[in-house]
Design a protein around this motif. Structure first.
Motif, short mmCIF file in Angstrom:
data_model
loop_
_atom_site.label_atom_id
_atom_site.label_comp_id
_atom_site.label_asym_id
_atom_site.label_seq_id
_atom_site.Cartn_x
_atom_site.Cartn_y
_atom_site.Cartn_z
N PRO A 60 0.84 -48.50 8.53
CA PRO A 60 0.05 -49.91 8.85
C PRO A 60 -1.26 -49.77 9.37
N PRO A 61 -1.95 -50.84 9.20
CA PRO A 61 -3.36 -50.66 9.61
C PRO A 61 -3.43 -50.61 11.18
N ILE A 62 -4.76 -50.02 11.77
CA ILE A 62 -5.04 -50.13 13.17
C ILE A 62 -5.32 -51.44 13.66
N ASP A 63 -4.66 -51.78 14.92
CA ASP A 63 -4.90 -53.26 15.40
C ASP A 63 -5.52 -53.06 16.78
N ASP A 64 -5.73 -53.87 17.38
CA ASP A 64 -6.60 -53.86 18.61
C ASP A 64 -5.80 -53.84 19.89
N SER A 65 -4.63 -53.41 19.85
CA SER A 65 -3.49 -53.05 20.86
C SER A 65 -3.61 -52.01 21.81
N GLU A 66 -3.37 -51.72 22.93
CA GLU A 66 -3.64 -50.75 23.80
C GLU A 66 -2.56 -49.65 23.19
N VAL A 67 -1.50 -50.06 22.97
CA VAL A 67 -0.63 -48.98 22.70
C VAL A 67 -0.84 -48.47 21.07
N THR A 68 -1.42 -48.94 20.27
CA THR A 68 -1.99 -48.44 19.10
C THR A 68 -3.11 -47.43 19.23
N TYR A 69 -4.07 -47.74 20.08
CA TYR A 69 -5.12 -46.92 20.54
C TYR A 69 -4.36 -45.60 21.29
N ARG A 70 -3.54 -45.64 22.06
CA ARG A 70 -2.94 -44.55 22.66
C ARG A 70 -2.23 -43.72 21.69
#
Length: 310
Positions: A216-226
């Protein structure tokens, strides 16, 4: 509650596992979708993103699970909330259950908090589970409607619908929540086949993307960043060319963040200056922020959330 014997369940009980044990993890691992994961697949979970869940299902590195105090107390208070519900529904008992999977769609799994059974003191009531029960806790009333309604946060609605669909237990589900430690409310959630079909379709598409390796594309959530941070191991002393648009967007975001932080810091200083030794800042009766004190001096200034400020 139904007055006649319920039809046979479409779900199969896999077992009763203690959360966090290897057996519990194994029942949720691999290419399956649980009730707590379906909201992430449709982009509605406050805890997981589609991106982070995809990496988990693909057996790729993910951030370590960290139980929060909210999670701990949610677990500790589950029995108390279920007991409170039973006190008001004497003909029924919310009984502990385990992890279930759909008898045909074996990738569809769910672990309800309780299954509601008829109270054995009423011999005229049919045996067997008749509905699903969920016990929740919440710090604030955000997303929760009045007791007796069906107004619950959308990720919990997804969870309950998935449980009903997995077990084939289509009677209205019951959900009870304890808000802020003392505000107890009950809800009844109807099963809607159209909603269940949408969730099923999204889950099948998601699992296909895992099998096909389509991230999936990268979104702006904190868990995606981690999750992104958890992927690479080590560091090579090399330069990596990235698109100019991405580089510009990153530097612009850093600058805008610096400007916003400076503006916030100045506004906070002005608000604290106005408050003095007071507690709350208000505007025309609307609460804006509150001041905390440690050792006699200002420790922090915290904004009221809009709903709480009314």
């Amino acid at each position: 509650m139904p007055e006649t014997a319920p039809p046979p369940l479409a779900g199969e009980l896999l077992g009763q596992y203690t959360p966090g044990t290897p057996e519990w993890e194994a029942a949720r691992a691999g290419l399956c979708v649980t009730a707590t994961e379906i909201a992430a697949i449709v982009g509605l979970s406050p805890w997981q993103s589609r991106f982070s869940l995809w990496h988990k299902k693909a057996s790729l590195p993910t951030p370590p699970f960290e139980a929060t105090p909210e999670m701990e107390w949610g677990t500790r208070l589950e029995d108390a909330i279920a007991t409170k519900w039973a006190d008001s529904h004497l003909d029924y008992l919310p009984c502990p259950t385990g992890t279930w999977q759909h008898s045909e769609r074996t990738w569809q799994r769910a672990t309800p908090d309780r299954l509601i059974h008829p109270n054995p003191h009423d011999v005229l009531t049919p045996t067997g589970p008749v509905a699903i029960f969920e016990a929740k806790t919440a710090a604030t009333a955000d997303g929760w409607g009045p007791s007796g309604s069906d107004e619950v946060p959308v990720h919990y609605r997804c969870q309950v619908t998935w449980q009903q669909d997995t077990l084939g237990l289509f009677a209205p589900a019951h959900l009870a929540v304890l808000i802020g430690g003392s505000d107890y409310r009950e809800y009844v959630i109807e099963y809607h086949e159209a909603d269940a079909r949408l969730l099923r379709s999204a889950a099948e598409e998601f699992l296909a993307s895992v099998r096909d390796g389509v991230r999936p594309p990268i979104d702006d959530s904190e868990v995606t960043y981690r999750t992104v941070k958890a992927q690479p191991a080590g560091r090579d002393d090399v330069d990596v060319e990235i698109p100019a648009e991405l580089g510009d967007r990153y530097l612009d975001a850093v600058e805008q963040h610096r400007i916003a932080e400076a503006a916030k810091r100045q506004a906070a200083a002005e608000v604290l200056d106005q408050i003095g030794t007071g507690y709350r800042a208000v505007t025309a009766g609307r609460r804006i922020a509150y001041r905390t004190v440690r050792d006699g001096r200002t420790h922090s200034l915290t904004p009221y959330r809009q709903k709480d400020a009314a």
